[in-house]
Enzyme design. Structure first.
Site, short mmCIF file in Angstrom:
data_model
loop_
_atom_site.label_atom_id
_atom_site.label_comp_id
_atom_site.label_asym_id
_atom_site.label_seq_id
_atom_site.Cartn_x
_atom_site.Cartn_y
_atom_site.Cartn_z
N MET A 1 37.31 43.80 33.65
CA MET A 1 38.27 44.65 34.33
C MET A 1 39.33 45.17 33.37
O MET A 1 39.85 44.41 32.53
CB MET A 1 38.95 43.89 35.47
N CYS B 1 33.73 36.59 39.90
CA CYS B 1 35.15 36.84 39.65
C CYS B 1 36.01 35.93 40.53
O CYS B 1 35.81 35.86 41.74
CB CYS B 1 35.49 38.30 39.92
#
Length: 339
Positions: free
Chosen positions: A15, A96
């Site tokens: 990210m 995640c």
């Protein structure tokens, strides 16, 4: 299939890092490795600016789209859209650990719901012709890793999923930050090898703590039990020291090519940078991904400083990149003269 060959080395979805400019830069270093997008949630794909979220340059192939979500119908539609954009693989994030991801009921918390993961993967697989794959942890919180990992993999394999990328750490959803979750939980590479040993028909890649190509080669080598993993995924090492990717085609794919050094990579990347500048993209959006390119070389600090300070200035162009490169070449020349 070329995609299976490509995933011998992959650069992890990260990210805020592996955006389209980062991927184009990494492609200047390796023509073979599989590149991944940042995670994009299925609702964002369905309701957001698709060109902004999914657009990419053809130079990036082979490139995989990583989706986040837990609604099979939404994921199927997002996968169809991604495949239409031309991605070579659709990957589901089951790893995640961030609070935002948990609140949306996707990411690592799905390790507790293997049947839901399988439903999601069945929907994605039915929606696209490209490979549908899973990236997961070995478990979450107090979950037994062997139980959690095998349950998730077996449920997905039962609906026809064949490719799994396993981050060889648990995710602690309570008590650790996302950053801590990348380092604190202990690595269990043996469990990933056990998965490959007991499920030899599946394509298994390992992720987590791989610091360089020496370690990648170690993981890809056949062990004393005859187990050979199918791929290695590099994360922060590839981002912070991208020059190592310049050796990947030769070392990991057996390509009869000369390694791509940092200067050659910048020459390859230059037309991409010029094209994006003409489109109004700011130079810093591209140069921020190359700050570690000269790691370990004379002039590396000056290279970083010039790109950090000058690339953010209004109107900054290729001349800034040229000054940064010249700083390294001059530092190397001074070292040679002093030798």
């Amino acid at each position: 299939m070329f995609i299976n060959q490509a995933r011998r080395l992959a650069v992890a979805p990260m990210m805020d890092w592996t955006d389209r400019h980062c991927r184009a830069f990494h492609r200047a270093l390796t023509t073979r490795a599989l590149l991944y997008t940042e995670m994009v949630t299925a609702p964002a794909v369905l309701h957001g600016d698709q060109d902004h979220l999914l657009g990419f340059d053809a130079v990036e192939h082979p490139v995989a789209l990583q989706l986040g979500g837990s609604n099979p119908a939404e994921l199927a539609e997002a996968a169809r859209i991604g495949a239409a954009y031309g991605y070579d693989e659709i990957n589901l994030n089951v790893g995640c650990p961030s609070d935002r991801v948990q609140s949306g009921r996707f990411g690592a918390c799905l390790m507790r719901e293997p049947e839901l993961v399988a439903d999601c993967m069945a929907a994605i697989k039915a929606a696209v012709a490209v490979p549908a794959t899973v990236k997961c942890r070995i478990g979450v919180d107090d979950q037994d890793p062997a139980t959690g990992l095998f349950a998730t993999v077996d449920a997905c394999a039962a609906v026809g999923i064949e490719v799994f990328i396993v981050h060889a750490r648990k995710a602690w959803l309570q008590g650790l930050s996302p950053k801590e979750n990348r380092d604190v939980p202990p690595l269990d590479y043996d469990l990933v090898r056990r998965l490959k040993r007991e499920r030899p028909h599946l394509n298994i890649s390992i992720n987590g703590g791989v610091a360089d190509l020496d370690q990648a080669e170690f993981h890809l080598a056949e062990d004393e039990d005859g187990v050979r993993l199918d791929g290695v995924m590099l994360g922060r090492a590839a981002y912070h020291e991208p020059a190592l990717l310049g050796q990947a085609d030769r070392r990991l794919y057996g390509a009869d090519t000369t390694d791509v050094d940092a200067f050659a990579a910048l020459d390859r990347y230059r037309p991409y940078v010029a094209a994006r500048l003409d489109e109004g993209v700011r130079l810093a959006a591209m140069t921020r991904h190359m700050l570690g390119l000269m790691h370990g070389r004379p002039g590396a600090r000056a290279f970083r400083r010039i790109l950090t300070i000058e690339a953010i200035q209004p109107g900054a162009g290729l001349e800034v990149l040229d000054r940064a490169v010249d700083a390294v070449r001059e530092a190397e020349a001074r070292r040679e003269d002093a030798a």
